[in-house]
Design an enzyme around this catalytic site. Sequence first.
Site, mmCIF file in Angstrom:
data_model
loop_
_atom_site.group_PDB
_atom_site.id
_atom_site.type_symbol
_atom_site.label_atom_id
_atom_site.label_comp_id
_atom_site.label_asym_id
_atom_site.label_seq_id
_atom_site.Cartn_x
_atom_site.Cartn_y
_atom_site.Cartn_z
ATOM 1 N N LYS A 1 0.837 -1.205 0.000
ATOM 2 C CA LYS A 1 0.000 0.000 0.000
ATOM 3 C C LYS A 1 0.878 1.264 0.000
ATOM 4 O O LYS A 1 0.614 2.211 -0.730
ATOM 5 C CB LYS A 1 -0.933 -0.015 1.225
ATOM 6 C CG LYS A 1 -2.040 -1.061 1.103
ATOM 7 C CD LYS A 1 -2.780 -1.302 2.408
ATOM 8 C CE LYS A 1 -3.725 -2.495 2.251
ATOM 9 N NZ LYS A 1 -4.391 -2.894 3.501
ATOM 10 N N ASP B 1 -10.446 3.144 4.599
ATOM 11 C CA ASP B 1 -10.754 1.713 4.462
ATOM 12 C C ASP B 1 -12.268 1.498 4.361
ATOM 13 O O ASP B 1 -12.715 0.411 3.986
ATOM 14 C CB ASP B 1 -10.206 0.928 5.669
ATOM 15 C CG ASP B 1 -8.962 0.128 5.333
ATOM 16 O OD1 ASP B 1 -8.731 -0.121 4.132
ATOM 17 O OD2 ASP B 1 -8.239 -0.240 6.264
ATOM 18 N N GLN C 1 -4.084 -1.560 9.820
ATOM 19 C CA GLN C 1 -4.047 -2.896 9.215
ATOM 20 C C GLN C 1 -4.599 -3.939 10.193
ATOM 21 O O GLN C 1 -4.166 -4.015 11.338
ATOM 22 C CB GLN C 1 -2.601 -3.240 8.807
ATOM 23 C CG GLN C 1 -2.451 -4.544 8.071
ATOM 24 C CD GLN C 1 -3.128 -4.545 6.688
ATOM 25 O OE1 GLN C 1 -3.074 -3.559 5.959
ATOM 26 N NE2 GLN C 1 -3.765 -5.647 6.344
#
Length: 289
Positions: free
Chosen positions: A52, A119, A96
């Site tokens: 990412k 997200d 994460q």
Amino acid sequence: MELIDGIAVSDKLKNDIAQKVIELKQKGKKIPHLAAVLVGNDGASQTYVNAKVKACEKVGFDSTLLRFSSEISELELLNEIDKLNKDNSIDGYIVQLPLPKHIDEQKITQAISPAKDVDGFHPESLGKLVLNLPGFLPATPAGIVEMLRYYSIPTSGKHCVVIGRSNIVGTPMSLLMSRNATPGNCTVTITHSKTQNLSEITKQADILIVAIGKPEFVTADMVKEGAVVIDVGIHRIEDKSKKSGFRLLGDVKFDEVAPKCSYISPVPGGVGPMTIACLLKNTLLAVNS
Ligand code: NAP
């Protein structure tokens, strides 16, 4: 059978984003800045986060990786989240998952400012998705929608079966496929571990989206001739013949399922790259929110 090339589709999306960054720079505007929070040393999580951060660099974003020990307490992590919420230089950030067991993931997700929730896991983002309002879509389901759009795969009136009901994939995926949009307007069946006669249901799917988290679970006898199959699963299987020491498998037994499909997404090179591209798309959106 046509292969859905997630690398080609994600490259197109990333090139469009890179072009927008150039335009922002030319206008003297702020460059999008994504931060990623990584707790602990899980190998797969490190790989995903690194990919990412690298993708940010490629499109011209600023990026920051914040690493914390797996010993960090829930309160300490909440304090870090609070700092990120208040940091005006950061447009969006991700935490994460999974987090160590002593940390409540829901608590952390809900502490993220909805304006920086790239997200798309915050309840406000999910609520907007349900109401078909503009907002941050969870990156993996959004990536699948982009793949269907790119290949002009018809969805309206089709029967879409989703295997899995997780908050990050299965549930938002089923909502996106059923809402009044293009792609969308499917009749959706969502299945899970308590579903009975699963293969009777999957055999009725025009579009089968598999997010079960079990390697090669879906076999040819579970799939209708001509179906569109999207494989979300990703598993590292030890393989000493590979330089990396592992190979990747999806949730679908690709070799036997592919010949039956009109379209199928492979693993690797399918949904994975799309997830990253859609995260970047959300970060660009976050600059203006
Ligand atoms: P998850 O949270 O483990 O959810 C799995 C779902 O599958 C659950 O809803 C579970 O049902 C259901 N399930 C388990 N056994 C079943 C069975 N026998 N029949 C029907 N349903 C069953 O997984 P996830 O986070 O959604 O991820 C799924 C897979 O996608 C994993 O391999 C993950 O690594 C991968 N993934 C890939 C990406 C990417 O970018 N490519 C992104 C996210 C995830 P219950 O709810 O009843 O337990």
